[in-house]
Design an enzyme around this catalytic site. Structure first.
Site, PDB file in Angstrom:
ATOM      1  N   GLY A 290       0.889  -1.184  -0.068  1.00  0.00           N
ATOM      2  CA  GLY A 290       0.002  -0.070   0.164  1.00  0.00           C
ATOM      3  C   GLY A 290       0.637   1.155  -0.124  1.00  0.00           C
ATOM      4  O   GLY A 290       1.779   1.309   0.790  1.00  0.00           O
TER       5      GLY A 290
ATOM      6  N   ARG B  34       1.365  -5.648  -5.003  1.00  0.00           N
ATOM      7  CA  ARG B  34       1.388  -6.489  -3.708  1.00  0.00           C
ATOM      8  C   ARG B  34       1.864  -7.820  -4.200  1.00  0.00           C
ATOM      9  O   ARG B  34       1.693  -9.019  -3.580  1.00  0.00           O
ATOM     10  CB  ARG B  34      -0.006  -6.595  -3.096  1.00  0.00           C
ATOM     11  CG  ARG B  34      -0.359  -5.545  -2.153  1.00  0.00           C
ATOM     12  CD  ARG B  34      -1.437  -5.797  -1.298  1.00  0.00           C
ATOM     13  NE  ARG B  34      -2.155  -4.648  -0.673  1.00  0.00           N
ATOM     14  CZ  ARG B  34      -1.367  -3.793   0.415  1.00  0.00           C
ATOM     15  NH1 ARG B  34      -0.340  -4.274   0.790  1.00  0.00           N
ATOM     16  NH2 ARG B  34      -1.952  -2.899   0.766  1.00  0.00           N
TER      17      ARG B  34
ATOM     18  N   ASP C 243       5.858  -4.541   5.938  1.00  0.00           N
ATOM     19  CA  ASP C 243       6.267  -5.751   6.327  1.00  0.00           C
ATOM     20  C   ASP C 243       6.201  -6.624   5.338  1.00  0.00           C
ATOM     21  O   ASP C 243       7.378  -7.607   5.053  1.00  0.00           O
ATOM     22  CB  ASP C 243       5.603  -6.240   7.610  1.00  0.00           C
ATOM     23  CG  ASP C 243       4.006  -6.345   7.325  1.00  0.00           C
ATOM     24  OD1 ASP C 243       3.810  -5.898   6.535  1.00  0.00           O
ATOM     25  OD2 ASP C 243       3.385  -6.821   8.439  1.00  0.00           O
TER      26      ASP C 243
ATOM     27  N   THR D  95       4.569   2.744   5.784  1.00  0.00           N
ATOM     28  CA  THR D  95       3.136   2.329   5.848  1.00  0.00           C
ATOM     29  C   THR D  95       2.419   3.399   6.570  1.00  0.00           C
ATOM     30  O   THR D  95       2.914   3.458   7.776  1.00  0.00           O
ATOM     31  CB  THR D  95       3.188   0.791   6.190  1.00  0.00           C
ATOM     32  OG1 THR D  95       1.678   0.693   6.915  1.00  0.00           O
ATOM     33  CG2 THR D  95       3.812   0.604   7.748  1.00  0.00           C
TER      34      THR D  95
ATOM     35  N   ASP E 233       0.417   2.434   8.419  1.00  0.00           N
ATOM     36  CA  ASP E 233      -0.378   1.658   9.673  1.00  0.00           C
ATOM     37  C   ASP E 233       0.743   2.036  11.025  1.00  0.00           C
ATOM     38  O   ASP E 233       0.486   1.716  11.841  1.00  0.00           O
ATOM     39  CB  ASP E 233      -0.404   0.284   9.402  1.00  0.00           C
ATOM     40  CG  ASP E 233      -1.208  -0.145   8.357  1.00  0.00           C
ATOM     41  OD1 ASP E 233      -2.017   0.854   7.894  1.00  0.00           O
ATOM     42  OD2 ASP E 233      -1.134  -1.107   7.741  1.00  0.00           O
TER      43      ASP E 233
ATOM     44  N   ASP F 228       3.187  -0.079  11.827  1.00  0.00           N
ATOM     45  CA  ASP F 228       3.232  -1.169  12.622  1.00  0.00           C
ATOM     46  C   ASP F 228       4.347  -1.630  12.490  1.00  0.00           C
ATOM     47  O   ASP F 228       4.600  -3.018  12.749  1.00  0.00           O
ATOM     48  CB  ASP F 228       1.911  -2.118  12.357  1.00  0.00           C
ATOM     49  CG  ASP F 228       1.964  -2.273  10.719  1.00  0.00           C
ATOM     50  OD1 ASP F 228       2.712  -1.989  10.151  1.00  0.00           O
ATOM     51  OD2 ASP F 228       1.071  -3.295  10.495  1.00  0.00           O
TER      52      ASP F 228
ATOM     53  N   ARG G 205      -4.693  -1.864   9.760  1.00  0.00           N
ATOM     54  CA  ARG G 205      -4.710  -3.370   9.849  1.00  0.00           C
ATOM     55  C   ARG G 205      -5.016  -3.762  11.133  1.00  0.00           C
ATOM     56  O   ARG G 205      -5.943  -3.474  11.909  1.00  0.00           O
ATOM     57  CB  ARG G 205      -3.249  -4.007   9.108  1.00  0.00           C
ATOM     58  CG  ARG G 205      -3.775  -5.073   8.595  1.00  0.00           C
ATOM     59  CD  ARG G 205      -2.819  -5.461   7.379  1.00  0.00           C
ATOM     60  NE  ARG G 205      -3.277  -5.502   6.187  1.00  0.00           N
ATOM     61  CZ  ARG G 205      -2.460  -5.582   5.079  1.00  0.00           C
ATOM     62  NH1 ARG G 205      -1.349  -5.135   5.041  1.00  0.00           N
ATOM     63  NH2 ARG G 205      -3.264  -5.404   3.883  1.00  0.00           N
TER      64      ARG G 205
HETATM   65  O1  F6P Z   1      -1.019  -1.621   4.926  1.00  0.00           O
HETATM   66  C1  F6P Z   1      -1.498  -0.288   4.444  1.00  0.00           C
HETATM   67  C2  F6P Z   1      -2.992  -0.489   4.225  1.00  0.00           C
HETATM   68  O2  F6P Z   1      -3.322   0.859   3.862  1.00  0.00           O
HETATM   69  C3  F6P Z   1      -3.879  -0.961   5.415  1.00  0.00           C
HETATM   70  O3  F6P Z   1      -4.086   0.169   6.374  1.00  0.00           O
HETATM   71  C4  F6P Z   1      -5.126  -1.438   4.887  1.00  0.00           C
HETATM   72  O4  F6P Z   1      -5.695  -2.404   5.531  1.00  0.00           O
HETATM   73  C5  F6P Z   1      -4.437  -1.857   3.520  1.00  0.00           C
HETATM   74  O5  F6P Z   1      -3.448  -1.220   2.965  1.00  0.00           O
HETATM   75  C6  F6P Z   1      -5.220  -1.635   2.311  1.00  0.00           C
HETATM   76  O6  F6P Z   1      -4.796  -2.846   1.213  1.00  0.00           O
HETATM   77  P1  F6P Z   1      -5.280  -2.343  -0.246  1.00  0.00           P
HETATM   78  O7  F6P Z   1      -4.562  -1.062  -0.771  1.00  0.00           O
HETATM   79  O8  F6P Z   1      -4.781  -3.469  -0.922  1.00  0.00           O
HETATM   80  O9  F6P Z   1      -6.724  -2.076  -0.391  1.00  0.00           O
END
Ligand code: F6P
Length: 342
Positions: free
Chosen positions: A11, A72, A103, A125, A127, A129, A171
């Site tokens: 992300g 991803r 991560d 990120t 997040d 985290d 997350r």
């Molecule tokens: O890890 C970053 C993040 O933005 C999370 O907060 C969220 O759950 C996820 O990515 C969303 O993923 P995607 O961009 O694949 O919808």
């Protein structure tokens, strides 16, 4: 000339371009030329490159997203993926690889390091985290958006005497919800680290009403778990190539439950990708610039299989293995902030 490859995976978040710019410019100053790989790990797998000379990173400091694109893609889940990456790195005479991401992206860098790739990671990120670093690129910018959203929700919640719920990302970590909630003055803060009871949320709203507060703002992390429900609320149960489900919908779940318990209207806003887009905050621009320069410095010192980290005000090289062993939930020592004013 030493040759660096750089890629951005997972992300996105504001500040990535500032880090790319820093790697390219600081690298140039120290005799390193940089080649961009596009679309996360798909880039080195399929040899998708983008020239990154100093002129190519001009004017991107303040622009969100990533000029390299992201994905991803998990090469360890794709037949022959790792061999393809090794081939590309050899063909392009890459001496070391800088991977910017969370991560998952950094985990691939670490596993490739075990295959002999000289890798340096930069944590990114919203997040926040990732262990061993106080901050990852993007978190500060996302907090800015969340804070502004809460400020805006306050004025309309007050005018209409409503309960307004803001669902944010993160997350399994509650950093965005907790710190966003503190910055934006949310009345109820819900994080994944503590299961919540809807009766308790209801009680807090009634308590406010008893104090003549006829509106309430709830901030909830997408990963927060309601008692009585078996696990998190999912937007999509199917897992991605790193084994993650897509979280989402807990805000609506709370609204449905609360609406059964009280007359006052309850509405939901899911901040979703708005919190990940747009320009980086000054904090993220500075952090990304420091991380980018540090990545080059570490590589020139032949420190590989490491991640740039900020600990207090100091930049450090931490081992990727250690940084990725466990993710970093909200420190229990900060839980007191949730009920600070109750
Ligand atoms: O890890 C970053 C993040 O933005 C999370 O907060 C969220 O759950 C996820 O990515 C969303 O993923 P995607 O961009 O694949 O919808």
């Amino acid at each position: 000339m030493i040759r660096a490859g750089i890629l951005t995976g997972g992300g996105d978040s504001p500040g990535i371009n500032a880090a790319i710019r820093s790697v390219v410019r600081f690298g140039y100053k120290h005799g390193v030329e940089t080649i961009g790989f596009r679309e996360g790990w798909l880039g080195p797998m399929e040899d998708l490159t983008k020239p990154l000379e100093v002129k190519d990173v001009s004017g991107i400091l303040h622009i969100g997203g990533t000029i390299l694109g992201s994905s991803r893609t998990n090469p360890f889940n794709i037949e022959g993926g790792v061999e393809k990456i090794m081939g590309t790195l050899k063909r392009n005479a890459i001496d070391f690889l800088v991977a910017i991401g969370g991560d998952d992206t950094l985990g691939v860098a670490h596993r490739l390091a075990e295959h002999g790739v000289n890798a340096v990671g930069i944590p990114q990120t919203i997040d926040n985290d990732i262990a061993m670093t106080d901050y990852a690129i993007g978190y500060s910018s996302a907090l800015d958006v969340i804070t502004e959203a809460l400020d805006r929700l306050h004025t309309t919640a007050f005018s209409h005497h409503r309960v307004l719920i803001l669902e944010v990302m993160g997350r399994n970590a509650g950093w965005l919800s907790l710190m966003g909630g503190i910055a934006g003055g949310a009345d109820v803060i819900l994080i994944p680290e503590q299961e919540f009871d809807i009766e308790e949320v209801h009680r807090k709203i009634l308590h406010r009403q008893a104090r003549k507060k006829h509106f309430s703002i709830i901030i909830v992390a997408e990963g927060a778990m309601p008692k009585g429900l078996d696990g998190q609320v999912l937007a999509e149960a199917e897992v991605d190539s790193f084994g993650h489900v897509r979280l989402g919908g807990v805000g609506q779940y709370i609204a449905n439950q609360l609406s059964k318990m009280m007359e006052i209207p309850v509405r939901v806003t899911n901040l979703a990708y708005l919190q990940r887009g747009g320009s980086p905050s000054p904090f993220d621009r500075i952090l990304a610039t420091r991380f980018g320069a540090a990545a080059i410095e570490f590589a020139l010192q032949k420190k590989f299989d490491v991640m740039t980290a900020i600990q207090g005000t100091k930049i450090a090289a931490v081992s990727l293995e250690e940084a990725l062993r466990e993710s970093r939930p909200v420190d229990p020592g900060l839980f007191y902030l949730i009920d600070l004013f109750e």
